[in-house]
Design an enzyme around this catalytic site. Structure first.
Site: not given
Length: 367
Positions: A59, A179, A193, A209, A213, A295, A300
Site C-alpha cells: 500500500e 536421474w 524451492r 546424494d 539444496l 526433499e 523421513l
C-alpha cells in the site's frame, strides 16, 4: 455466486493486485505476498507490491507511485490483496497512511490472519473510509498459503517433493536415483524451492546424494534456509549442505564438533530417541518459516506423513518402470493394517513437464 457488493471493475483491479503480489513470490518471506492498486475515477493512478521484509508494504509503494506521478489519492479506491496492517513493525501502519492520503474506499481480498497486524479495517472504518473485504479471497489465501498456516496454526505449510517412476519408485534398492526424471522436471522443481523459506532433508539423502539444496534454475536473490534431520549428528563436515556454515542441523542433542562455525543445532528428541518432528515444526514457525519444502528419502517422508505434518505433495513421474525391489516415496515403520488407513489426497493440478508428469496434490484432512 458472485458478491453483489463487488463490480466487474472491482474484480479486474483485484486481479491486477494479485498479479502484482505474485512478483514477491520468491522474496517476501517471512512476510506475506501483497499487491495493491489505487484507482480514481476509473483510472489506475498507483500500483505497488511488497518486495521484502523490512521494505515498504504494498500500500505504501502504491501511494508513493501515485505521488511520484503527481496523482492525488483523495477520494480514490485502494485494492489490496490483504487487509492493510494496523501495527508498527519495521514499517509504520498502512491503515494510518491510507487515512492520511484521503482514500475513500478500500477493498481487501482477505482479512489479515496475523493477530499482531489485524485491525486495519476497523481503524479505517472509524475514519469513515468504506471498507469491503472478501473479493478474490481464495486466490489471495492460495498465494500466501504458508503465511496463513504459520500465523494461524503455528507451523509451516509443508510441501513434499519427489521424483519417481510411473510405478512410484524413487530409487533403486542400492539408493541410485540420479536421474529418474528429465532435465525439464528437475528445473521446474527449483521454482518450488525458490518460493520456500527453507528446504528440509535427512541424513540419508545427505550421505547418498550430497545435495547442495540451493536454488539454481530460477533467478533469485534469496536462498532458502537448509535444514538437515540428523539425530546422531553424523553429517560429515565436508557435506555440501554445510559449505557456507549457514545450515540448521536437527539432532537429539549432540553437536558434531567438526561442523563449521555458524551451523545452528536444533535439539528435539522424543521419548524414543528420535526427532520430535511436531516440535520441530513449531520451532520453525517461531523462526518465521512459512513454507517448508521437503526433499528427503522414504524414511523421513514416511515419518512426516505419520505425524500428519505434510500438507502438499509435488510428484514428478517419469515414463518408466523400475519395479521391485526398489524404494518408494514414503516408508512406514509398520505397514498399513487395512486399506482404509491410506492417506487420502486431492489432486490440485496435473501438468506435463518435458517428458514427465507433474502432479500437485494435497492431503485431505478430516474436519
Amino acid at each position: 455466486m458472485s458478491d453483489p457488493k463487488f463490480s466487474d471493475a472491482d474484480r479486474a483491479h483485484m486481479t491486477r493486485a494479485l498479479a502484482l503480489a505474485a512478483n514477491g513470490l520468491y522474496t517476501t518471506t517471512p512476510n506475506p505476498r501483497v499487491g495493491c492498486v489505487i484507482v480514481r475515477a476509473g483510472e489506475v493512478i498507483g500500483e505497488g507490491w511488497h518486495e521484502r521484509a523490512g521494505a515498504p508494504h504494498a500500500e505504501i509503494n502504491a501511494l508513493a507511485h501515485a505521488k511520484a506521478q503527481g496523482r492525488d489519492a483523495r477520494g480514490a479506491t485502494l485494492y489490496s490483496t490483504l487487509e492493510p496492517c494496523n501495527h508498527v513493525g519495521r514499517t509504520g501502519p498502512c491503515a494510518e497512511a491510507i487515512i492520511a492520503a484521503g482514500v475513500a474506499r478500500v477493498v481487501a481480498a482477505m482479512a489479515d490472519p496475523n493477530t499482531e497486524a489485524e485491525g486495519g479495517a476497523a481503524r479505517m472504518r472509524a475514519a469513515r473510509i468504506d471498507v469491503d473485504v472478501g473479493l478474490c479471497e481464495a486466490e489471495a489465501r492460495e498465494l500466501n498459503v504458508g503465511f496463513v498456516a504459520r500465523v494461524t496454526r503455528g507451523r509451516p505449510w509443508v510441501r513434499l517433493k519427489a521424483a519417481a517412476s510411473l510405478d512410484g519408485r524413487t530409487a533403486l534398492e542400492s539408493g541410485e536415483s540420479q536421474w529418474i526424471t528429465g532435465e525439464a522436471a528437475r528445473a521446474d522443481g527449483h521454482h518450488f524451492r525458490a518460493r520456500a523459506c527453507a528446504i528440509l532433508t535427512g541424513i540419508g539423502t545427505v550421505r547418498r546424494d550430497d545435495p547442495q539444496l540451493t536454488v539454481r534454475a530460477v533467478a533469485t536473490k534469496r536462498q532458502p534456509r537448509r535444514i538437515v534431520v540428523d539425530r546422531d549428528a553424523e553429517t560429515p563436515a565436508s557435506a555440501r549442505v554445510l559449505t557456507d556454515g549457514d545450515a540448521w542441523m536437527v539432532t537429539t542433542g549432540r553437536r558434531n564438533p567438526q561442523w563449521p562455525a555458524g551451523t545452528d543445532v536444533l535439539s528435539f528428541p522424543d521419548a524414543d530417541g528420535r526427532i520430535d518432528l511436531a516440535a520441530l515444526m513449531r520451532e520453525l514457525a517461531s523462526r518465521g518459516i512459512n513454507e517448508l519444502h521437503v526433499e528427503a528419502g522414504g524414511k523421513l517422508n514416511g515419518a512426516l506423513f505419520a505425524a500428519a505434518l505434510v500438507d502438499e505433495v509435488v510428484v514428478y513421474l517419469a515414463p518408466c518402470l523400475i519395479g521391485d525391489p526398489a524404494r518408494g516415496i514414503a516408508e512406514w515403520r509398520t505397514g498399513l493394517a487395512k486399506l482404509s488407513d491410506r492417506i487420502p489426497l486431492s489432486i490440485v493440478d496435473v501438468a506435463r513437464v518435458g517428458d514427465d508428469l507433474r502432479i500437485l496434490a494435497r492431503v485431505r484432512r478430516e474436519v
